[in-house]
Motif scaffolding. Structure first.
Motif, PDB file in Angstrom:
ATOM      1  N   SER A 200       0.810  -1.211   0.000  1.00 39.48           N
ATOM      2  CA  SER A 200       0.000   0.000   0.000  1.00 39.48           C
ATOM      3  C   SER A 200       0.849   1.270   0.000  1.00 39.48           C
ATOM      4  O   SER A 200       0.324   2.365  -0.156  1.00 39.48           O
ATOM      5  CB  SER A 200      -0.927   0.017   1.218  1.00 39.48           C
ATOM      6  OG  SER A 200      -0.167  -0.071   2.405  1.00 39.48           O
ATOM      7  N   GLY A 201       2.150   1.138   0.198  1.00 39.65           N
ATOM      8  CA  GLY A 201       3.020   2.300   0.117  1.00 39.65           C
ATOM      9  C   GLY A 201       3.272   2.670  -1.312  1.00 39.65           C
ATOM     10  O   GLY A 201       2.843   2.019  -2.250  1.00 39.65           O
ATOM     11  N   GLY A 202       3.978   3.733  -1.534  1.00 39.66           N
ATOM     12  CA  GLY A 202       4.262   4.112  -2.913  1.00 39.66           C
ATOM     13  C   GLY A 202       4.842   5.495  -2.978  1.00 39.66           C
ATOM     14  O   GLY A 202       5.090   6.142  -1.980  1.00 39.66           O
ATOM     15  N   GLY A 203       5.065   5.973  -4.183  1.00 44.93           N
ATOM     16  CA  GLY A 203       5.669   7.270  -4.380  1.00 44.93           C
ATOM     17  C   GLY A 203       4.626   8.349  -4.531  1.00 44.93           C
ATOM     18  O   GLY A 203       3.912   8.689  -3.615  1.00 44.93           O
ATOM     19  N   ALA A 204       4.488   8.871  -5.748  1.00 45.03           N
ATOM     20  CA  ALA A 204       3.576   9.972  -5.988  1.00 45.03           C
ATOM     21  C   ALA A 204       2.126   9.518  -5.875  1.00 45.03           C
ATOM     22  O   ALA A 204       1.817   8.330  -5.906  1.00 45.03           O
ATOM     23  CB  ALA A 204       3.834  10.558  -7.373  1.00 45.03           C
ATOM     24  N   VAL A 205       1.223  10.472  -5.760  1.00 49.54           N
ATOM     25  CA  VAL A 205      -0.193  10.168  -5.724  1.00 49.54           C
ATOM     26  C   VAL A 205      -0.576   9.477  -7.026  1.00 49.54           C
ATOM     27  O   VAL A 205      -0.258   9.952  -8.108  1.00 49.54           O
ATOM     28  CB  VAL A 205      -1.012  11.465  -5.554  1.00 49.54           C
ATOM     29  CG1 VAL A 205      -2.510  11.165  -5.615  1.00 49.54           C
ATOM     30  CG2 VAL A 205      -0.658  12.140  -4.247  1.00 49.54           C
ATOM     31  N   PRO A 206      -1.244   8.297  -6.971  1.00 51.64           N
ATOM     32  CA  PRO A 206      -1.629   7.609  -8.199  1.00 51.64           C
ATOM     33  C   PRO A 206      -2.679   8.396  -8.963  1.00 51.64           C
ATOM     34  O   PRO A 206      -3.392   9.230  -8.409  1.00 51.64           O
ATOM     35  CB  PRO A 206      -2.205   6.284  -7.689  1.00 51.64           C
ATOM     36  CG  PRO A 206      -2.669   6.587  -6.315  1.00 51.64           C
ATOM     37  CD  PRO A 206      -1.710   7.606  -5.770  1.00 51.64           C
ATOM     38  N   THR A 207      -2.784   8.133 -10.244  1.00 54.70           N
ATOM     39  CA  THR A 207      -3.809   8.755 -11.066  1.00 54.70           C
ATOM     40  C   THR A 207      -4.740   7.691 -11.588  1.00 54.70           C
ATOM     41  O   THR A 207      -4.397   6.511 -11.643  1.00 54.70           O
ATOM     42  CB  THR A 207      -3.189   9.515 -12.248  1.00 54.70           C
ATOM     43  OG1 THR A 207      -2.567   8.572 -13.122  1.00 54.70           O
ATOM     44  CG2 THR A 207      -2.152  10.507 -11.770  1.00 54.70           C
ATOM     45  N   ALA A 208      -5.924   8.119 -12.002  1.00 52.78           N
ATOM     46  CA  ALA A 208      -6.923   7.163 -12.466  1.00 52.78           C
ATOM     47  C   ALA A 208      -6.466   6.430 -13.711  1.00 52.78           C
ATOM     48  O   ALA A 208      -6.888   5.313 -13.977  1.00 52.78           O
ATOM     49  CB  ALA A 208      -8.239   7.883 -12.738  1.00 52.78           C
ATOM     50  N   SER A 209      -5.576   7.024 -14.500  1.00 52.43           N
ATOM     51  CA  SER A 209      -5.164   6.391 -15.751  1.00 52.43           C
ATOM     52  C   SER A 209      -3.895   5.573 -15.620  1.00 52.43           C
ATOM     53  O   SER A 209      -3.649   4.678 -16.415  1.00 52.43           O
ATOM     54  CB  SER A 209      -4.961   7.469 -16.826  1.00 52.43           C
ATOM     55  OG  SER A 209      -3.968   8.397 -16.411  1.00 52.43           O
ATOM     56  N   THR A 210      -3.067   5.862 -14.615  1.00 52.80           N
ATOM     57  CA  THR A 210      -1.773   5.188 -14.530  1.00 52.80           C
ATOM     58  C   THR A 210      -1.594   4.342 -13.293  1.00 52.80           C
ATOM     59  O   THR A 210      -0.622   3.601 -13.181  1.00 52.80           O
ATOM     60  CB  THR A 210      -0.641   6.223 -14.555  1.00 52.80           C
ATOM     61  OG1 THR A 210      -0.750   7.059 -13.392  1.00 52.80           O
ATOM     62  CG2 THR A 210      -0.721   7.097 -15.795  1.00 52.80           C
ATOM     63  N   ALA A 211      -2.541   4.410 -12.320  1.00 53.14           N
ATOM     64  CA  ALA A 211      -2.335   3.712 -11.055  1.00 53.14           C
ATOM     65  C   ALA A 211      -2.387   2.212 -11.253  1.00 53.14           C
ATOM     66  O   ALA A 211      -3.108   1.689 -12.093  1.00 53.14           O
ATOM     67  CB  ALA A 211      -3.412   4.131 -10.052  1.00 53.14           C
ATOM     68  N   SER A 212      -1.606   1.496 -10.467  1.00 57.25           N
ATOM     69  CA  SER A 212      -1.716   0.046 -10.447  1.00 57.25           C
ATOM     70  C   SER A 212      -2.931  -0.329  -9.615  1.00 57.25           C
ATOM     71  O   SER A 212      -3.483   0.484  -8.882  1.00 57.25           O
ATOM     72  CB  SER A 212      -0.458  -0.573  -9.835  1.00 57.25           C
ATOM     73  OG  SER A 212      -0.362  -0.207  -8.480  1.00 57.25           O
ATOM     74  N   THR A 213      -3.361  -1.565  -9.701  1.00 55.17           N
ATOM     75  CA  THR A 213      -4.590  -1.976  -9.033  1.00 55.17           C
ATOM     76  C   THR A 213      -4.468  -1.987  -7.519  1.00 55.17           C
ATOM     77  O   THR A 213      -5.476  -2.078  -6.841  1.00 55.17           O
ATOM     78  CB  THR A 213      -5.006  -3.373  -9.509  1.00 55.17           C
ATOM     79  OG1 THR A 213      -3.945  -4.288  -9.264  1.00 55.17           O
ATOM     80  CG2 THR A 213      -5.361  -3.369 -10.982  1.00 55.17           C
ATOM     81  N   VAL A 214      -3.261  -1.912  -6.966  1.00 57.21           N
ATOM     82  CA  VAL A 214      -3.126  -1.967  -5.515  1.00 57.21           C
ATOM     83  C   VAL A 214      -3.201  -0.592  -4.878  1.00 57.21           C
ATOM     84  O   VAL A 214      -3.040  -0.473  -3.681  1.00 57.21           O
ATOM     85  CB  VAL A 214      -1.793  -2.646  -5.114  1.00 57.21           C
ATOM     86  CG1 VAL A 214      -1.780  -4.078  -5.585  1.00 57.21           C
ATOM     87  CG2 VAL A 214      -0.593  -1.875  -5.650  1.00 57.21           C
ATOM     88  N   SER A 215      -3.416   0.456  -5.653  1.00 54.71           N
ATOM     89  CA  SER A 215      -3.364   1.800  -5.087  1.00 54.71           C
ATOM     90  C   SER A 215      -4.731   2.472  -5.060  1.00 54.71           C
ATOM     91  O   SER A 215      -4.828   3.678  -4.987  1.00 54.71           O
ATOM     92  CB  SER A 215      -2.397   2.672  -5.897  1.00 54.71           C
ATOM     93  OG  SER A 215      -2.763   2.687  -7.265  1.00 54.71           O
ATOM     94  N   MET A 216      -5.799   1.696  -5.102  1.00 55.03           N
ATOM     95  CA  MET A 216      -7.119   2.291  -5.157  1.00 55.03           C
ATOM     96  C   MET A 216      -7.624   2.636  -3.762  1.00 55.03           C
ATOM     97  O   MET A 216      -7.270   1.993  -2.771  1.00 55.03           O
ATOM     98  CB  MET A 216      -8.088   1.348  -5.864  1.00 55.03           C
ATOM     99  CG  MET A 216      -7.624   0.948  -7.259  1.00 55.03           C
ATOM    100  SD  MET A 216      -8.780  -0.133  -8.127  1.00 55.03           S
ATOM    101  CE  MET A 216      -9.749   1.104  -8.992  1.00 55.03           C
ATOM    102  N   VAL A 217      -8.469   3.646  -3.692  1.00 50.77           N
ATOM    103  CA  VAL A 217      -9.121   4.051  -2.457  1.00 50.77           C
ATOM    104  C   VAL A 217     -10.473   3.350  -2.431  1.00 50.77           C
ATOM    105  O   VAL A 217     -11.344   3.637  -3.254  1.00 50.77           O
ATOM    106  CB  VAL A 217      -9.284   5.579  -2.388  1.00 50.77           C
ATOM    107  CG1 VAL A 217      -9.998   5.981  -1.095  1.00 50.77           C
ATOM    108  CG2 VAL A 217      -7.919   6.261  -2.487  1.00 50.77           C
ATOM    109  N   SER A 218     -10.663   2.422  -1.503  1.00 42.88           N
ATOM    110  CA  SER A 218     -11.790   1.481  -1.579  1.00 42.88           C
ATOM    111  C   SER A 218     -12.808   1.713  -0.479  1.00 42.88           C
ATOM    112  O   SER A 218     -12.484   2.191   0.608  1.00 42.88           O
ATOM    113  CB  SER A 218     -11.282   0.037  -1.488  1.00 42.88           C
ATOM    114  OG  SER A 218     -10.387  -0.259  -2.543  1.00 42.88           O
TER     115      SER A 218
END
Length: 446
Positions: A200-218
């Protein structure tokens, strides 16, 4: 022991916290050598399915189908025999039939029971041997949050041989508003572990077009009760962030339409394995607007190192286990009549500001996000390890049946034979007068 669970919610699938908890509880008791049966509806107003479709679903799960008719499907799954009733109106009768054959040591009845159908049926079929499970506070027949207040239902709960609360919040509610004492047992529903930490960690804020499936706000069960307005406000405020919605029992047609209208919101089907949902989750939102009894999904996410933003209501404050963030909401305090079994909440206007600030910090500060994930995992792992799978078995073993309450004495004496004869003669005379042309029958009381 022979144990019957009489519940007015599905046995399988078990996507809600209460029915998942009950299913796992019965499987644990069966694994300990007890004979366990469940009577539950096969479908209902919010989940329509045919016996044929349900059979296919059960076979895919590996259930052993014992019999199937247009009225009833009987199957065994993980040592528990389930009686899935096609027509909900026949639930009470099936409880009596199974109880007559099984002669259960105890009959368990969850609070999620509109109309107290199962509690009444269990009290008649196994008087003095009913154990009440307090799951959903709003479904209790008393207190300020009760959907359906009932003095008779309160007496039935108070007459149970035992009452079990699944959280401190539930125990305090019962004590304050019943007043009914109960046994606090946190259900060990999380499995043996080990639980894999998700990235769930990561670098920059994900975007709807480029985010991987593990970075969603659910959010699981996006609906008015659970805080859908907060979820939608956050999705609107951050259109570049991908959101994931998992509709279960609460989502209405309007709710689904509102979710589909957001291009950055993805809808997915619920799963019996919550891990498949959490594998796609970077941050879990739980913005409930009613008093939650606990919050199993909160602990499930924390066990996997997923940060959770939860509202500071009811048992959610327990489920967060002292880890930030508990955030403010304006609670639901009023309901209106609805077309289904549940009242429609009157939702106060919400302030998404604190939620947006917390979400922005988590998504924009990878170090903070990782640190919170680690704290969440440590706290949840310690909590899960503290749970005792044998606690409920010991509780039942220590109970004793109680004497069923005596039926209330009639306030009026039964009429004498002479009085009954006089009344019969009077009614016959009135009927004859009503049939005579040109007469108007007497409308007064005898």
């Amino acid at each position: 022991m022979r144990i019957l669970l009489a519940q007015n919610m599905f046995h399988l699938p078990s996507h809600g916290g209460a029915n998942k908890s009950n299913r796992i509880l019965m499987e644990q008791l069966a694994a300990r050598g007890h004979e366990c049966h469940v009577v539950a509806p096969l479908s209902g107003a919010l989940r329509r399915t045919s016996p044929e479709r349900h059979l296919a679903y059960l076979r895919d799960l590996g259930a052993d189908i014992r019999s199937a008719t247009g009225e009833l499907v009987v199957y065994e799954y993980r040592g528990v025999v389930a009686h899935a009733v096609v027509e909900p109106s026949r639930l009470a009768r099936r409880v009596g039939e199974v109880a007559a054959t099984l002669d259960p040591t105890w009959t368990l009845v969850p609070s999620d029971d509109p109309g107290l159908i199962m509690l009444g049926a269990a009290s008649r079929a196994t008087p003095g041997r009913v154990v009440y499970l307090a799951h959903t506070l709003q479904q209790l027949p008393f207190g300020p949050g009760a959907f359906y207040p009932s003095a008779a239902g309160t007496r039935l709960v108070g007459a149970a041989a035992g009452v079990v609360s699944v959280s401190r919040a539930a125990r305090e509610y019962l004590r304050t508003w019943g007043p009914i004492e109960s046994e606090l047992i946190h259900p060990p529903v999380y499995g043996p572990g080990p639980f894999t930490a998700l990235p769930s960690g990561g670098g920059a804020v994900p975007t709807a077009s480029t985010a991987s499936t593990v970075s969603m706000v659910s959010m699981v069960n996006p609906c008015a009760y659970k805080g859908l307005p907060v979820f939608l406000a956050l999705a609107d405020a951050r259109p570049e962030v991908p959101f994931l919605a998992v509709p279960t029992w609460g989502a209405t047609g309007d709710d689904l339409a509102a979710l589909r209208a957001r291009p950055n919101v993805t809808l997915v089907e619920p799963s019996d394995d919550i891990g498949t949902i959490l594998a796609r989750t970077g941050v879990l939102l739980m913005p409930s607007l009613w008093d939650e009894t606990f919050g199993y999904t909160c602990v499930e996410a924390m066990l996997r190192g997923i940060p959770v933003l939860a509202s500071d209501v009811g048992g959610l404050s327990e489920a967060k286990l002292g880890v930030p963030y508990l955030l403010p909401v304006r609670r639901i305090t009023a309901y209106e009549a609805g077309a289904h079994a549940r009242p429609v909440p009157v939702v106060p206007e919400q302030d998404p500001g604190p939620w947006l600030a917390a979400l922005d910090r988590l998504l924009g500060d990878p170090a903070h996000r990782r640190e919170l994930g680690e704290r969440s995992r440590d706290a949840a792992a310690a909590f899960a390890a503290s749970l005792d799978e044998g606690a409920f078995e010991r509780y039942l073993s220590g109970l004793r049946p109680v004497a069923p309450p005596s039926p209330p004495a009639s306030r009026a004496k039964a009429p004498s034979p002479e009085r009954r004869a006089a009344l019969a003669a009077l009614l016959a005379a009135r009927a004859a007068a009503a049939r005579a042309p040109g007469t108007v029958p007497d409308q007064g009381a005898p």
